[in-house]
Scaffold this active site. Structure first.
Site, mmCIF file in Angstrom:
data_model
loop_
_atom_site.group_PDB
_atom_site.id
_atom_site.type_symbol
_atom_site.label_atom_id
_atom_site.label_comp_id
_atom_site.label_asym_id
_atom_site.label_seq_id
_atom_site.Cartn_x
_atom_site.Cartn_y
_atom_site.Cartn_z
ATOM 1 N N GLU A 221 1.032 -1.265 0.124
ATOM 2 C CA GLU A 221 -0.183 0.037 -0.096
ATOM 3 C C GLU A 221 0.792 1.031 0.039
ATOM 4 O O GLU A 221 0.752 2.041 0.899
ATOM 5 C CB GLU A 221 -1.190 0.082 1.158
ATOM 6 N N GLU B 221 -6.448 -7.803 -0.808
ATOM 7 C CA GLU B 221 -6.732 -7.693 0.569
ATOM 8 C C GLU B 221 -7.983 -7.440 0.877
ATOM 9 O O GLU B 221 -8.685 -6.510 0.226
ATOM 10 C CB GLU B 221 -5.998 -6.638 1.427
#
Ligand code: GAL
Length: 690
Positions: free
Chosen positions: A149, A305
């Site tokens: 991320e 995710e």
């Protein structure tokens, strides 16, 4: 190597270094029971791999890779750079980021790094080289997962090294300081710069920033984060040229131009955490799926995710998914083009900040409902993956509706100061939801995309006048498509200088109008002002404003629609019809009868323009007009609460509601192998329609 088109993948982030080594055997047993065939590791293990500077340990990792390989589980190998070890921050404190207030952030959490730092980049490069040499040729390794991320917690830093890099970036962009002064309109407020060395980052300031400086800072921030990623990507491509490379995206993550970032990667992967308490979450699942597929230009992607049940990090509260939602939302992502469903994380942490975040193996292990859900989804994915020799993984959804998306336009909206705050993200989500509620799969497209084949193209808030967008729209109009453009449109040039001749600039040929005034209609302070009580407040109780009477629009057929906070004085040219006017009531009554929504025949197509941020009814009304003008047939509408999506020959029927839905005939659900005549509450069935 991972061929994403071969099969459906299932698994999650695997962080085994939180546990004693002997948990590995149990993990592998459970992974097999759940049908897990892909895990991401070791995402946050820099401190385990390099406990002291220059001392690398890969034995533990290789042992895990060996066991996973024996068990037939593939690995999305992470470069472990997302959280620098404490020794690094201690030895090189200049790698710790500085926030807008000038405060240096400290060690003890994660992502404490200055993205532009040359020292940090050198240490990362060395770690990735060592890792790629030690493990890159291991047969378990299917792909690379760069960092994690990128720019999630720390996207910008206000430290001296970054500010110097910003100055160089500006010098390259503008060539000389006079050009920058003109572009930033620095004569205002005595902001004129004598040299690039005088320029600073937009720190905490006495009052408003310069919008042009802010837009350039955002451009620089995005470039810096992409460069940071490329440091790793370049090493990986050099040492293991055959392995695909990905990183996890975060939907519309504001700091990074994801079109640019995706162009450097083989596979797009995304993380998505819709809030189960939000009734619009199924729309958000579809939004994330459409976006991830579009960022890869129609290629299959990985959902990297999500939660099995719930998160622990929402300040507003953490609702759990209701029974059925984990499975249904996962299958919705498959319907939208995901060839992998992975969760954060495999085993729920025994401690640390995320111990209360759900996982595939909860603290209570196999006894939990979550575990049953995990096994059930694994079974469904395996069945779907096997069907017709992998046909589902090889096919992709197709869309007739496109939404134009541009990070610079979003940054411009965030950088401008007034007249009202319009959230570019909300505009995009709202228009996507409108098309989704009407039953469409949607492609997101960049402003300079080839739009051939789309029947409806929506352009929410193209605030920066863009010739590239005008050219793409002209081409789709020639094919007879319908185009919906909404305010704010063509207010600024690329450098945030205002358009002076009537807004819309390059897009006015398409919209067939220009806008001569903005009529902001903010209601922000309504709660405070609503202290007015007409039963005793003789004068203030009689005053009507935009806050007491929200914006209203009236269509030609007399229907009333509600606007948001943005309104404007639209001047149509000859040939442009008015479909809805402001008023009659509400604050917009001042402008009653003047155009609010227009239609312009352009080339062989039709361009609709809305001069406000419409509420749901207005959006769905306008979308229906566009659907008709673009020649999209009236598909049969499924019952309330039911989403139907096609991916190739497969039809996914998702019942998001709390009522079972009876089918016209009984069908075989490929996800369970059962014959059914109903879609149960919050359930999804998959059928084959070849
Ligand atoms: C993601 C992150 C994961 C984990 C997860 C929790 O943003 O990549 O490491 O923190 O959130 O929801």
């Amino acid at each position: 190597m991972l061929h994403l088109g071969d099969a459906l993948f299932y698994g999650g982030d695997y962080n085994p270094d939180q546990w004693p080594a002997d948990i590995l055997e149990e993990d592998i047993r459970l992974m097999r029971e759940a049908g897990v065939n892909l895990v991401s590791l070791p995402i946050f293990s820099w401190a385990t791999i390099e406990p002291r500077e220059g001392e690398f340990h890969f034995e533990w990792l290789t042992a895990i890779l060996d066991r996973l390989h024996d068990a037939g589980i593939r690995v999305d190998l992470a470069t472990a750079t997302a959280s620098p070890p404490a020794w690094l921050s201690r030895s090189y404190p200049e790698t710790l980021p500085v926030d807008r207030n000038g405060q240096r952030l400290r060690v003890g959490s994660r992502q404490h790094l200055v993205p532009a730092s040359p020292i940090l980049r050198a240490k990362m490069r060395r770690l990735v080289e060592k890792l790629a040499c030690a493990c890159g040729s291991h047969p378990a390794v299917a792909m690379w997962h760069v960092s994690n991320e990128i720019g999630c917690h720390v996207s910008e830093s206000f430290d001296p090294v970054t500010i110097k890099a910003f100055r160089s970036w500006l010098a390259e962009r503008y060539g000389n300081i006079d050009r920058l002064n003109t572009a930033w309109n620095t004569s205002f407020w005595s902001q004129r710069y004598g040299s690039f060395d005088e320029i600073d980052a937009p720190h905490l300031l006495p009052t408003f920033h310069n919008p042009a400086q802010m837009l350039d800072w955002k451009r620089f921030t995005s470039d810096t984060l992409i460069d940071l990623m490329l440091i790793e990507v370049d090493v990986l491509r050099r040492i293991t040229p055959d392995l695909p490379v990905t990183t996890n995206f975060m939907e519309l993550h504001p700091p990074i131009d994801y079109w640019k970032m995706a162009s450097h990667l083989d596979v797009v992967a995304d993380d998505s955490y819709p809030d189960p308490a939000d009734p619009a979450s199924p729309a958000r699942v579809a939004f994330a799926g459409d976006l991830a597929r579009s960022l890869g230009h129609g290629r299959p992607y990985l959902l990297m995710e999500q939660t099995t049940a719930g998160v622990q990090w929402r300040a507003s509260g953490n609702s759990w998914k209701r029974p059925g939602q984990f499975r249904s939302w996962s299958l919705s992502r498959v319907a939208h083009g995901a060839n992998g469903i992975l969760q954060f994380q495999w085993r729920q942490s025994p401690g640390g900040a995320e111990a209360m975040h759900s996982a595939m193996v909860p603290h209570s292990g196999r006894r939990s409902r979550t575990w049953a859900d995990v096994v059930e989804l694994g079974d469904a994915l395996a069945r779907l993956s096997r069907h017709n020799d992998g046909e589902l993984a090889r096919s992709m959804p197709s869309a007739s509706v496109a939404i134009a998306l541009d990070w610079e336009a979003m940054w411009a909206m965030e950088s401008m100061i007034g007249p009202v705050a319009v959230s570019p993200h909300q505009l995009l989500r709202d228009w996507h939801k409108t098309a989704w509620e009407a039953g469409h799969t949607v492609d997101f497209v960049p402003y300079d995309a080839d739009l051939s084949g789309y029947r409806v193209v929506i352009v929410p808030g193209p605030i920066l006048a863009s010739q590239a967008l005008a050219a793409s729209l002209a081409q789709t109009a020639r094919e007879g498509a319908a185009i919906v453009i909404t305010a704010p449109c063509g207010i600024y040039r690329n450098d945030m200088s205002a358009v002076l001749s009537g807004y819309h600039a390059d897009l006015s040929e398409a919209t067939g109008l220009s806008v001569v005034d903005l009529w902001p209609a903010t209601r922000d302070n309504y709660e405070r002002w609503a202290q007015v009580d007409p039963s005793c407040d003789r004068i203030s109780g009689s005053v009507r404003t935009v806050a007491t009477d929200p914006l209203q629009l009236t269509t030609l057929s007399g229907q009333t629609l509600t606007g948001g906070v943005w309104a404007e004085d639209i001047r149509p040219e000859r040939g442009t019809d008015t479909l809805a006017t402001w008023g009659p009531g509400g604050a917009a009554g001042d402008y009653a009868g003047s155009p609010a929504i227009t239609r312009h025949p352009w080339k062989a197509g039709t361009v609709f323009y809305a001069g406000t941020d419409l509420a749901p009814l207005g959006r769905s009304w306008l979308f229906a007009q566009a659907q008709r003008a673009g020649g999209l047939g009236d598909e049969p509408v499924p019952p309330a609460g039911v989403e139907v999506i096609r991916r190739g020959n497969y039809r996914f029927t998702i019942n998001h509601s709390d009522e079972p839905v009876t089918l016209a005939t009984s069908v075989v659900d490929l996800a369970t192998g059962q014959r059914l005549s109903q879609v149960a509450v919050r359930a999804t069935i998959v059928t084959y329609d070849a």
